[in-house]
Design an enzyme around this catalytic site. Structure first.
Site, PDB file in Angstrom:
ATOM      1  N   SER A 194       0.750  -1.166   0.094  1.00  0.00           N
ATOM      2  CA  SER A 194       0.087   0.194   0.087  1.00  0.00           C
ATOM      3  C   SER A 194       0.808   1.420   0.022  1.00  0.00           C
ATOM      4  O   SER A 194       1.741   1.384   1.036  1.00  0.00           O
ATOM      5  CB  SER A 194      -0.807  -0.007   1.291  1.00  0.00           C
ATOM      6  OG  SER A 194      -1.563   1.123   1.258  1.00  0.00           O
TER       7      SER A 194
ATOM      8  N   LYS B 160      -0.948  -0.788  -4.811  1.00  0.00           N
ATOM      9  CA  LYS B 160      -1.997  -0.270  -4.162  1.00  0.00           C
ATOM     10  C   LYS B 160      -1.843   1.487  -4.038  1.00  0.00           C
ATOM     11  O   LYS B 160      -0.989   1.733  -3.188  1.00  0.00           O
ATOM     12  CB  LYS B 160      -2.528  -0.677  -2.894  1.00  0.00           C
ATOM     13  CG  LYS B 160      -3.661   0.198  -2.190  1.00  0.00           C
ATOM     14  CD  LYS B 160      -4.310  -0.853  -1.319  1.00  0.00           C
ATOM     15  CE  LYS B 160      -4.714  -0.152  -0.100  1.00  0.00           C
ATOM     16  NZ  LYS B 160      -5.572  -0.877   0.986  1.00  0.00           N
TER      17      LYS B 160
ATOM     18  N   LYS C 130      -3.008   4.821  -2.271  1.00  0.00           N
ATOM     19  CA  LYS C 130      -3.878   5.729  -1.790  1.00  0.00           C
ATOM     20  C   LYS C 130      -4.431   6.728  -2.711  1.00  0.00           C
ATOM     21  O   LYS C 130      -3.583   7.427  -3.362  1.00  0.00           O
ATOM     22  CB  LYS C 130      -3.410   6.173  -0.392  1.00  0.00           C
ATOM     23  CG  LYS C 130      -3.181   5.015   0.651  1.00  0.00           C
ATOM     24  CD  LYS C 130      -4.639   4.369   1.090  1.00  0.00           C
ATOM     25  CE  LYS C 130      -4.141   3.572   2.211  1.00  0.00           C
ATOM     26  NZ  LYS C 130      -5.541   2.712   2.582  1.00  0.00           N
TER      27      LYS C 130
ATOM     28  N   ASP D  64      -6.985   2.702  -3.492  1.00  0.00           N
ATOM     29  CA  ASP D  64      -8.045   2.575  -2.318  1.00  0.00           C
ATOM     30  C   ASP D  64      -8.227   4.208  -1.780  1.00  0.00           C
ATOM     31  O   ASP D  64      -7.293   4.943  -1.481  1.00  0.00           O
ATOM     32  CB  ASP D  64      -7.234   2.095  -1.058  1.00  0.00           C
ATOM     33  CG  ASP D  64      -8.025   2.043   0.271  1.00  0.00           C
ATOM     34  OD1 ASP D  64      -7.536   1.353   1.115  1.00  0.00           O
ATOM     35  OD2 ASP D  64      -9.226   2.248   0.321  1.00  0.00           O
TER      36      ASP D  64
ATOM     37  N   ASN E 100     -10.582   4.959   0.727  1.00  0.00           N
ATOM     38  CA  ASN E 100     -10.934   5.220   2.335  1.00  0.00           C
ATOM     39  C   ASN E 100     -12.406   5.903   2.399  1.00  0.00           C
ATOM     40  O   ASN E 100     -12.012   6.915   3.133  1.00  0.00           O
ATOM     41  CB  ASN E 100      -9.700   5.467   2.939  1.00  0.00           C
ATOM     42  CG  ASN E 100      -8.943   4.508   3.228  1.00  0.00           C
ATOM     43  OD1 ASN E 100      -7.709   4.569   2.700  1.00  0.00           O
ATOM     44  ND2 ASN E 100      -9.118   3.471   4.114  1.00  0.00           N
TER      45      ASN E 100
ATOM     46  N   GLU F 209     -10.880   0.431  -4.263  1.00  0.00           N
ATOM     47  CA  GLU F 209     -11.417   0.112  -3.085  1.00  0.00           C
ATOM     48  C   GLU F 209     -11.968   1.259  -2.144  1.00  0.00           C
ATOM     49  O   GLU F 209     -11.464   2.313  -1.939  1.00  0.00           O
ATOM     50  CB  GLU F 209     -10.106  -0.103  -2.127  1.00  0.00           C
ATOM     51  CG  GLU F 209     -10.320  -0.864  -0.660  1.00  0.00           C
ATOM     52  CD  GLU F 209      -9.004  -1.208  -0.171  1.00  0.00           C
ATOM     53  OE1 GLU F 209      -7.853  -1.138  -0.654  1.00  0.00           O
ATOM     54  OE2 GLU F 209      -9.016  -1.542   1.087  1.00  0.00           O
TER      55      GLU F 209
ATOM     56  N   ASP G 171     -14.074  -2.515   1.698  1.00  0.00           N
ATOM     57  CA  ASP G 171     -13.162  -2.616   3.012  1.00  0.00           C
ATOM     58  C   ASP G 171     -14.036  -2.212   4.140  1.00  0.00           C
ATOM     59  O   ASP G 171     -14.708  -3.122   4.737  1.00  0.00           O
ATOM     60  CB  ASP G 171     -11.947  -1.784   2.736  1.00  0.00           C
ATOM     61  CG  ASP G 171     -10.880  -1.723   3.930  1.00  0.00           C
ATOM     62  OD1 ASP G 171      -9.815  -1.263   3.930  1.00  0.00           O
ATOM     63  OD2 ASP G 171     -11.554  -2.320   5.205  1.00  0.00           O
TER      64      ASP G 171
ATOM     65  N   LYS H  39     -10.305  -8.113   6.320  1.00  0.00           N
ATOM     66  CA  LYS H  39      -9.431  -7.599   7.395  1.00  0.00           C
ATOM     67  C   LYS H  39     -10.122  -8.204   8.599  1.00  0.00           C
ATOM     68  O   LYS H  39     -11.081  -7.771   9.274  1.00  0.00           O
ATOM     69  CB  LYS H  39      -9.607  -6.101   7.086  1.00  0.00           C
ATOM     70  CG  LYS H  39      -8.620  -5.371   7.856  1.00  0.00           C
ATOM     71  CD  LYS H  39      -8.915  -3.953   7.613  1.00  0.00           C
ATOM     72  CE  LYS H  39      -8.099  -3.536   6.058  1.00  0.00           C
ATOM     73  NZ  LYS H  39      -8.187  -1.954   6.206  1.00  0.00           N
TER      74      LYS H  39
ATOM     75  N   GLY I 233      -4.591  -4.922   5.373  1.00  0.00           N
ATOM     76  CA  GLY I 233      -3.776  -4.756   6.404  1.00  0.00           C
ATOM     77  C   GLY I 233      -4.009  -3.335   7.461  1.00  0.00           C
ATOM     78  O   GLY I 233      -4.838  -2.593   6.979  1.00  0.00           O
TER      79      GLY I 233
HETATM   80  C1  LIG Z   1      -3.838   3.588   8.411  1.00  0.00           C
HETATM   81  S1  LIG Z   1      -4.650   3.088   6.942  1.00  0.00           S
HETATM   82  C2  LIG Z   1      -5.016   1.343   7.695  1.00  0.00           C
HETATM   83  C3  LIG Z   1      -6.408   0.811   6.684  1.00  0.00           C
HETATM   84  C4  LIG Z   1      -5.760   0.830   5.304  1.00  0.00           C
HETATM   85  N1  LIG Z   1      -4.767  -0.180   4.998  1.00  0.00           N
HETATM   86  C5  LIG Z   1      -3.710  -0.313   4.145  1.00  0.00           C
HETATM   87  O1  LIG Z   1      -3.719   0.448   3.094  1.00  0.00           O
HETATM   88  C6  LIG Z   1      -2.753  -1.432   4.024  1.00  0.00           C
HETATM   89  C7  LIG Z   1      -2.074  -1.225   5.313  1.00  0.00           C
HETATM   90  C8  LIG Z   1      -0.706  -2.315   5.552  1.00  0.00           C
HETATM   91  O2  LIG Z   1      -0.078  -2.537   4.623  1.00  0.00           O
HETATM   92  O3  LIG Z   1      -0.740  -2.720   6.567  1.00  0.00           O
HETATM   93  C9  LIG Z   1      -6.797   0.327   4.091  1.00  0.00           C
HETATM   94  O4  LIG Z   1      -7.935   1.177   4.221  1.00  0.00           O
HETATM   95  O5  LIG Z   1      -6.878  -0.850   3.532  1.00  0.00           O
HETATM   96 MG   LIG Z   2      -8.960   0.139   2.655  1.00  0.00          MG
END
Ligand SMILES: CSCC[C@@H](NC(=O)CCC(=O)O)C(=O)O
Ligand SMILES: [Mg+2]
Length: 368
Positions: A135, A161, A163, A189, A191, A214, A239, A263, A291
Protein backbone atom coordinates in the site's frame (compact mmCIF):
# COMPACT_ATOMS: atom_id res chain seq x y z
CA UNK A 1 -9.33 -23.22 29.02
CA UNK A 2 -9.65 -20.84 31.93
CA UNK A 3 -8.03 -17.41 31.56
CA UNK A 4 -5.47 -16.92 34.29
CA UNK A 5 -4.24 -13.46 33.22
CA UNK A 6 -4.84 -10.80 30.60
CA UNK A 7 -2.25 -8.09 29.97
CA UNK A 8 -2.57 -5.05 27.74
CA UNK A 9 0.56 -3.41 26.38
CA UNK A 10 0.74 -0.08 24.60
CA UNK A 11 3.54 -0.05 22.06
CA UNK A 12 4.81 2.85 19.93
CA UNK A 13 6.47 1.85 16.66
CA UNK A 14 7.89 4.68 14.53
CA UNK A 15 7.15 4.32 10.80
CA UNK A 16 10.08 4.39 8.36
CA UNK A 17 8.21 7.12 6.46
CA UNK A 18 4.94 9.03 6.94
CA UNK A 19 1.93 7.09 5.64
CA UNK A 20 -0.75 9.43 4.27
CA UNK A 21 -4.30 8.38 3.42
CA UNK A 22 -7.46 10.34 2.60
CA UNK A 23 -8.20 10.52 6.33
CA UNK A 24 -4.83 11.57 7.71
CA UNK A 25 -1.11 10.91 8.04
CA UNK A 26 0.60 8.48 10.41
CA UNK A 27 4.23 8.69 11.53
CA UNK A 28 4.02 6.39 14.54
CA UNK A 29 1.89 3.26 14.97
CA UNK A 30 0.52 3.18 18.51
CA UNK A 31 -0.37 -0.46 19.03
CA UNK A 32 -2.32 -2.28 21.69
CA UNK A 33 -1.05 -5.82 22.28
CA UNK A 34 -2.98 -8.41 24.23
CA UNK A 35 -1.33 -11.29 26.09
CA UNK A 36 -3.47 -13.92 27.77
CA UNK A 37 -2.37 -16.89 29.86
CA UNK A 38 -4.17 -20.10 30.68
CA UNK A 39 -3.00 -22.90 33.00
CA UNK A 40 -0.93 -24.44 30.22
CA UNK A 41 -0.38 -21.79 27.54
CA UNK A 42 -0.09 -18.15 26.57
CA UNK A 43 -1.58 -16.31 23.64
CA UNK A 44 -0.70 -13.03 21.90
CA UNK A 45 -2.65 -10.72 19.61
CA UNK A 46 -2.60 -7.22 18.27
CA UNK A 47 -5.57 -4.87 18.41
CA UNK A 48 -5.59 -3.04 15.08
CA UNK A 49 -7.29 0.17 16.23
CA UNK A 50 -5.65 3.42 15.23
CA UNK A 51 -4.97 6.08 17.82
CA UNK A 52 -7.99 8.07 16.63
CA UNK A 53 -11.37 7.02 15.14
CA UNK A 54 -10.59 7.97 11.55
CA UNK A 55 -10.45 4.60 9.79
CA UNK A 56 -13.44 3.32 11.79
CA UNK A 57 -15.28 4.29 14.96
CA UNK A 58 -12.81 2.40 17.13
CA UNK A 59 -9.61 3.84 18.62
CA UNK A 60 -6.92 2.52 20.91
CA UNK A 61 -8.03 4.03 24.22
CA UNK A 62 -11.62 2.98 23.54
CA UNK A 63 -10.58 -0.59 22.76
CA UNK A 64 -8.55 -0.81 25.96
CA UNK A 65 -11.48 0.59 27.94
CA UNK A 66 -14.10 -1.76 26.52
CA UNK A 67 -11.82 -4.75 27.10
CA UNK A 68 -11.03 -3.64 30.65
CA UNK A 69 -14.62 -2.85 31.73
CA UNK A 70 -16.75 -5.30 29.76
CA UNK A 71 -15.08 -7.89 27.56
CA UNK A 72 -12.38 -9.34 29.83
CA UNK A 73 -14.68 -9.67 32.89
CA UNK A 74 -17.20 -11.51 30.68
CA UNK A 75 -14.56 -13.87 29.29
CA UNK A 76 -12.88 -14.41 32.68
CA UNK A 77 -16.19 -15.69 34.04
CA UNK A 78 -16.23 -18.59 31.56
CA UNK A 79 -14.72 -21.71 33.15
CA UNK A 80 -13.91 -23.49 29.92
CA UNK A 81 -13.24 -20.86 27.25
CA UNK A 82 -12.16 -21.47 23.68
CA UNK A 83 -11.86 -19.21 20.63
CA UNK A 84 -15.23 -20.27 19.23
CA UNK A 85 -16.89 -19.21 22.49
CA UNK A 86 -15.38 -15.70 22.54
CA UNK A 87 -17.70 -14.28 19.87
CA UNK A 88 -20.73 -15.82 21.58
CA UNK A 89 -19.77 -14.54 25.06
CA UNK A 90 -19.16 -11.02 23.67
CA UNK A 91 -22.21 -10.97 21.38
CA UNK A 92 -24.41 -9.04 23.86
CA UNK A 93 -21.99 -6.11 23.45
CA UNK A 94 -22.45 -4.11 20.25
CA UNK A 95 -19.67 -3.32 17.82
CA UNK A 96 -16.04 -2.89 18.99
CA UNK A 97 -15.00 -5.44 16.37
CA UNK A 98 -11.27 -4.73 16.66
CA UNK A 99 -11.32 -5.15 20.43
CA UNK A 100 -13.31 -8.40 20.06
CA UNK A 101 -10.91 -9.59 17.34
CA UNK A 102 -7.89 -8.99 19.59
CA UNK A 103 -9.34 -11.04 22.45
CA UNK A 104 -10.56 -13.86 20.19
CA UNK A 105 -7.18 -14.03 18.47
CA UNK A 106 -5.24 -14.13 21.74
CA UNK A 107 -7.46 -16.96 23.02
CA UNK A 108 -7.08 -18.77 19.68
CA UNK A 109 -3.29 -18.35 19.81
CA UNK A 110 -3.18 -19.84 23.33
CA UNK A 111 -5.43 -22.70 22.25
CA UNK A 112 -3.38 -23.51 19.15
CA UNK A 113 -0.03 -23.22 20.92
CA UNK A 114 -1.29 -25.72 23.51
CA UNK A 115 -2.48 -28.01 20.72
CA UNK A 116 0.72 -27.60 18.71
CA UNK A 117 -1.27 -26.44 15.67
CA UNK A 118 -0.38 -23.48 13.46
CA UNK A 119 -2.84 -20.70 12.54
CA UNK A 120 -2.45 -21.65 8.90
CA UNK A 121 -3.33 -25.28 9.48
CA UNK A 122 -6.25 -24.35 11.73
CA UNK A 123 -7.68 -21.82 9.25
CA UNK A 124 -7.23 -24.09 6.21
CA UNK A 125 -4.19 -22.62 4.47
CA UNK A 126 -3.71 -24.07 0.99
CA UNK A 127 -0.24 -22.59 0.40
CA UNK A 128 3.02 -22.31 2.32
CA UNK A 129 3.77 -18.79 1.08
CA UNK A 130 1.67 -15.89 -0.17
CA UNK A 131 2.22 -13.25 -2.90
CA UNK A 132 2.47 -9.77 -1.41
CA UNK A 133 1.11 -6.41 -2.43
CA UNK A 134 2.04 -3.08 -0.93
CA UNK A 135 0.00 0.00 0.00
CA UNK A 136 1.49 3.31 -1.14
CA UNK A 137 0.42 6.49 0.60
CA UNK A 138 -0.51 9.85 -0.88
CA UNK A 139 2.70 11.70 -1.66
CA UNK A 140 3.81 15.33 -1.96
CA UNK A 141 4.62 14.98 -5.65
CA UNK A 142 4.38 12.63 -8.64
CA UNK A 143 8.20 12.21 -8.81
CA UNK A 144 8.24 11.18 -5.16
CA UNK A 145 5.43 8.69 -5.84
CA UNK A 146 7.25 7.19 -8.84
CA UNK A 147 10.47 6.77 -6.86
CA UNK A 148 8.55 5.04 -4.07
CA UNK A 149 6.65 2.73 -6.42
CA UNK A 150 9.89 1.91 -8.25
CA UNK A 151 11.51 0.95 -4.98
CA UNK A 152 8.69 -1.41 -4.07
CA UNK A 153 8.70 -3.02 -7.52
CA UNK A 154 12.47 -3.51 -7.22
CA UNK A 155 11.85 -5.11 -3.80
CA UNK A 156 9.62 -7.63 -5.56
CA UNK A 157 6.09 -6.62 -4.57
CA UNK A 158 3.63 -8.21 -6.98
CA UNK A 159 0.87 -5.62 -6.65
CA UNK A 160 0.82 -1.85 -6.06
CA UNK A 161 -2.07 -0.14 -4.23
CA UNK A 162 -2.21 3.65 -4.37
CA UNK A 163 -4.08 5.65 -1.76
CA UNK A 164 -6.20 8.25 -3.51
CA UNK A 165 -8.39 11.24 -2.63
CA UNK A 166 -10.00 14.06 -4.65
CA UNK A 167 -7.09 15.93 -6.26
CA UNK A 168 -4.77 12.92 -6.09
CA UNK A 169 -6.25 10.15 -8.19
CA UNK A 170 -6.21 10.16 -12.02
CA UNK A 171 -2.82 11.85 -12.40
CA UNK A 172 -0.89 9.56 -10.00
CA UNK A 173 -2.47 6.49 -11.63
CA UNK A 174 -1.64 7.81 -15.11
CA UNK A 175 1.96 8.55 -14.07
CA UNK A 176 2.47 5.06 -12.61
CA UNK A 177 1.04 3.44 -15.74
CA UNK A 178 3.20 5.62 -18.03
CA UNK A 179 6.37 4.91 -16.02
CA UNK A 180 5.93 1.22 -15.17
CA UNK A 181 3.65 -0.01 -17.96
CA UNK A 182 0.35 -1.83 -18.21
CA UNK A 183 1.60 -5.14 -16.84
CA UNK A 184 1.96 -4.25 -13.18
CA UNK A 185 -1.00 -5.19 -10.97
CA UNK A 186 -2.36 -1.83 -9.83
CA UNK A 187 -5.31 -0.81 -7.62
CA UNK A 188 -6.43 2.22 -5.63
CA UNK A 189 -7.96 2.79 -2.18
CA UNK A 190 -10.04 5.88 -1.42
CA UNK A 191 -10.97 5.18 2.20
CA UNK A 192 -14.50 6.60 1.67
CA UNK A 193 -13.24 9.92 0.19
CA UNK A 194 -15.76 10.20 -2.69
CA UNK A 195 -19.51 10.46 -3.29
CA UNK A 196 -21.71 8.86 -5.94
CA UNK A 197 -21.78 12.28 -7.62
CA UNK A 198 -18.05 11.70 -8.35
CA UNK A 199 -18.92 8.72 -10.56
CA UNK A 200 -18.03 10.49 -13.80
CA UNK A 201 -14.68 11.52 -12.35
CA UNK A 202 -13.95 8.02 -11.01
CA UNK A 203 -14.82 6.58 -14.43
CA UNK A 204 -11.71 8.43 -15.68
CA UNK A 205 -9.76 5.67 -13.92
CA UNK A 206 -11.32 3.02 -16.18
CA UNK A 207 -8.76 3.32 -19.02
CA UNK A 208 -5.91 2.33 -16.65
CA UNK A 209 -7.00 -1.28 -16.22
CA UNK A 210 -6.99 -1.22 -12.42
CA UNK A 211 -7.69 -4.41 -10.51
CA UNK A 212 -10.21 -2.51 -8.36
CA UNK A 213 -11.24 0.71 -6.69
CA UNK A 214 -11.34 0.10 -2.92
CA UNK A 215 -14.04 1.74 -0.73
CA UNK A 216 -14.72 4.87 -2.76
CA UNK A 217 -17.83 5.84 -0.75
CA UNK A 218 -18.92 6.01 2.90
CA UNK A 219 -18.85 2.70 4.74
CA UNK A 220 -22.68 2.76 5.15
CA UNK A 221 -23.40 3.67 1.51
CA UNK A 222 -23.87 0.15 0.16
CA UNK A 223 -26.56 1.21 -2.31
CA UNK A 224 -24.33 4.08 -3.45
CA UNK A 225 -21.58 1.56 -4.24
CA UNK A 226 -24.11 -0.53 -6.20
CA UNK A 227 -25.06 2.56 -8.22
CA UNK A 228 -21.40 3.49 -8.73
CA UNK A 229 -20.66 -0.07 -9.91
CA UNK A 230 -23.14 0.53 -12.73
CA UNK A 231 -21.39 3.76 -13.73
CA UNK A 232 -17.72 2.75 -13.69
CA UNK A 233 -16.06 -0.24 -15.35
CA UNK A 234 -13.33 -0.80 -12.77
CA UNK A 235 -14.43 -3.42 -10.19
CA UNK A 236 -15.50 -2.03 -6.82
CA UNK A 237 -13.89 -3.56 -3.73
CA UNK A 238 -15.24 -2.95 -0.22
CA UNK A 239 -13.21 -2.65 2.97
CA UNK A 240 -14.80 -0.49 5.70
CA UNK A 241 -18.34 -1.52 4.64
CA UNK A 242 -17.80 -5.23 5.28
CA UNK A 243 -18.20 -5.89 9.02
CA UNK A 244 -19.40 -9.51 8.85
CA UNK A 245 -20.20 -12.44 6.57
CA UNK A 246 -23.80 -11.20 6.55
CA UNK A 247 -22.88 -7.72 5.33
CA UNK A 248 -20.55 -9.29 2.76
CA UNK A 249 -23.38 -11.45 1.39
CA UNK A 250 -25.75 -8.46 1.32
CA UNK A 251 -23.23 -6.21 -0.46
CA UNK A 252 -22.55 -8.89 -3.06
CA UNK A 253 -26.27 -9.55 -3.59
CA UNK A 254 -26.92 -5.81 -3.99
CA UNK A 255 -24.13 -5.54 -6.60
CA UNK A 256 -22.15 -3.17 -4.35
CA UNK A 257 -18.84 -5.01 -4.76
CA UNK A 258 -17.07 -7.45 -7.05
CA UNK A 259 -14.07 -7.93 -4.72
CA UNK A 260 -13.76 -7.96 -0.91
CA UNK A 261 -10.85 -6.82 1.28
CA UNK A 262 -10.96 -9.30 4.19
CA UNK A 263 -9.58 -7.61 7.30
CA UNK A 264 -9.98 -9.85 10.39
CA UNK A 265 -9.66 -6.90 12.80
CA UNK A 266 -12.61 -5.12 11.14
CA UNK A 267 -14.93 -8.13 11.47
CA UNK A 268 -14.26 -9.39 15.00
CA UNK A 269 -11.52 -11.88 14.24
CA UNK A 270 -10.21 -14.70 12.08
CA UNK A 271 -13.22 -16.97 12.53
CA UNK A 272 -15.56 -14.37 10.97
CA UNK A 273 -12.86 -13.53 8.40
CA UNK A 274 -12.90 -17.18 7.34
CA UNK A 275 -16.72 -17.08 7.13
CA UNK A 276 -16.45 -14.03 4.84
CA UNK A 277 -13.92 -15.94 2.73
CA UNK A 278 -16.36 -18.85 2.48
CA UNK A 279 -19.32 -16.60 1.56
CA UNK A 280 -17.26 -14.83 -1.12
CA UNK A 281 -15.98 -18.11 -2.57
CA UNK A 282 -19.58 -19.36 -2.71
CA UNK A 283 -20.51 -16.23 -4.70
CA UNK A 284 -17.43 -16.39 -6.94
CA UNK A 285 -16.11 -13.13 -5.46
CA UNK A 286 -12.32 -12.93 -5.09
CA UNK A 287 -10.90 -11.81 -1.75
CA UNK A 288 -7.55 -10.50 -0.55
CA UNK A 289 -6.17 -9.85 2.93
CA UNK A 290 -6.19 -6.24 4.09
CA UNK A 291 -3.79 -4.72 6.59
CA UNK A 292 -3.69 -2.27 9.47
CA UNK A 293 0.06 -1.64 9.61
CA UNK A 294 0.41 -4.62 11.92
CA UNK A 295 3.56 -5.60 13.72
CA UNK A 296 4.81 -9.14 13.18
CA UNK A 297 2.19 -10.36 15.68
CA UNK A 298 -0.78 -9.34 13.56
CA UNK A 299 1.15 -9.87 10.34
CA UNK A 300 1.74 -13.56 11.16
CA UNK A 301 -2.00 -14.19 11.49
CA UNK A 302 -2.81 -12.21 8.33
CA UNK A 303 -0.27 -14.15 6.26
CA UNK A 304 -1.80 -17.41 7.47
CA UNK A 305 -5.27 -16.18 6.47
CA UNK A 306 -4.01 -14.99 3.08
CA UNK A 307 -3.01 -18.59 2.32
CA UNK A 308 -6.64 -19.78 2.16
CA UNK A 309 -7.76 -20.88 -1.33
CA UNK A 310 -10.19 -18.00 -1.99
CA UNK A 311 -7.47 -15.37 -1.44
CA UNK A 312 -6.67 -15.18 -5.14
CA UNK A 313 -5.46 -11.56 -5.14
CA UNK A 314 -2.27 -10.33 -3.45
CA UNK A 315 -3.01 -8.71 -0.11
CA UNK A 316 -1.60 -5.82 1.90
CA UNK A 317 0.67 -8.36 3.57
CA UNK A 318 3.93 -6.51 3.13
CA UNK A 319 7.30 -7.24 4.69
CA UNK A 320 8.05 -5.80 8.12
CA UNK A 321 10.42 -3.21 6.65
CA UNK A 322 7.64 -1.63 4.59
CA UNK A 323 6.64 0.19 7.80
CA UNK A 324 9.19 -0.58 10.50
CA UNK A 325 12.98 -0.45 10.79
CA UNK A 326 12.61 -2.89 13.69
CA UNK A 327 9.63 -5.20 14.14
CA UNK A 328 8.43 -6.61 17.46
CA UNK A 329 9.04 -10.14 16.16
CA UNK A 330 11.63 -11.64 13.89
CA UNK A 331 11.08 -9.62 10.70
CA UNK A 332 8.91 -10.83 7.83
CA UNK A 333 11.23 -10.62 4.82
CA UNK A 334 9.98 -10.57 1.23
CA UNK A 335 11.34 -13.45 -0.85
CA UNK A 336 10.62 -13.30 -4.58
CA UNK A 337 7.53 -11.19 -3.82
CA UNK A 338 6.20 -13.66 -1.26
CA UNK A 339 6.08 -14.12 2.51
CA UNK A 340 6.25 -17.58 4.10
CA UNK A 341 3.26 -18.75 6.12
CA UNK A 342 4.48 -19.32 9.72
CA UNK A 343 4.48 -23.02 10.60
CA UNK A 344 5.04 -22.96 14.37
CA UNK A 345 2.25 -23.52 16.92
CA UNK A 346 -0.32 -20.73 17.12
CA UNK A 347 0.85 -17.54 15.43
CA UNK A 348 4.25 -19.16 14.99
CA UNK A 349 5.91 -15.95 16.13
CA UNK A 350 6.22 -14.07 19.40
CA UNK A 351 7.55 -10.70 20.46
CA UNK A 352 11.30 -10.47 21.03
CA UNK A 353 11.31 -9.49 24.74
CA UNK A 354 13.99 -6.83 24.55
CA UNK A 355 12.42 -5.26 21.46
CA UNK A 356 8.98 -5.34 23.02
CA UNK A 357 10.24 -3.76 26.23
CA UNK A 358 12.09 -1.07 24.28
CA UNK A 359 8.91 -0.05 22.44
CA UNK A 360 6.41 -0.51 25.29
CA UNK A 361 4.95 2.74 26.53
CA UNK A 362 2.53 1.26 29.07
CA UNK A 363 1.47 -2.13 30.39
CA UNK A 364 -1.52 -3.14 32.43
CA UNK A 365 -2.63 -6.43 33.97
CA UNK A 366 -6.40 -6.59 33.99
CA UNK A 367 -8.14 -7.96 37.10
CA UNK A 368 -9.91 -11.26 36.37
C1 LIG B 1 -3.73 3.62 8.38
S1 LIG B 1 -4.61 3.00 6.99
C2 LIG B 1 -5.11 1.41 7.49
C3 LIG B 1 -6.23 0.93 6.57
C4 LIG B 1 -5.76 0.75 5.15
N1 LIG B 1 -4.69 -0.22 5.09
C5 LIG B 1 -3.77 -0.19 4.10
O1 LIG B 1 -3.75 0.62 3.23
C6 LIG B 1 -2.70 -1.25 4.16
C7 LIG B 1 -1.88 -1.06 5.40
C8 LIG B 1 -0.87 -2.20 5.55
O2 LIG B 1 -0.07 -2.40 4.63
O3 LIG B 1 -0.93 -2.88 6.59
C9 LIG B 1 -6.91 0.34 4.24
O4 LIG B 1 -7.90 1.08 4.21
O5 LIG B 1 -6.84 -0.66 3.53
MG1 LIG C 1 -8.81 0.01 2.57
Amino acid sequence: MKLTSVELRRVAMPLVAPFRTSFGTQTVRELLLVRVTTPDSEGWSECATLVDPRYSAEYVDGAADVMRRFFVPALAAVPDLDAHAVGRVLSPFKGHWMAKAALETAVLDAELRAAGQSFGRFLGAARDRVPCGVSVGIMDSIPQLLDTVGGYLDAGYVRIKLKIEPGWDVEPVRAVRERFGDEIALQVDANTAYAVSDARHLARLDPFDLLLIEQPLDEDDVLGHAELARLVRTPICLDESITSARTAAAAIRLGACAVVNVKPARVGGYLEARRIHDVCVAHGVPVWCGGMLESGIGRAANVALAALPGFTLPGDTSASDRYYATDLTAPFVLDDGHLPVPTGPGLGVEPVPELLDAMTTARESLPL
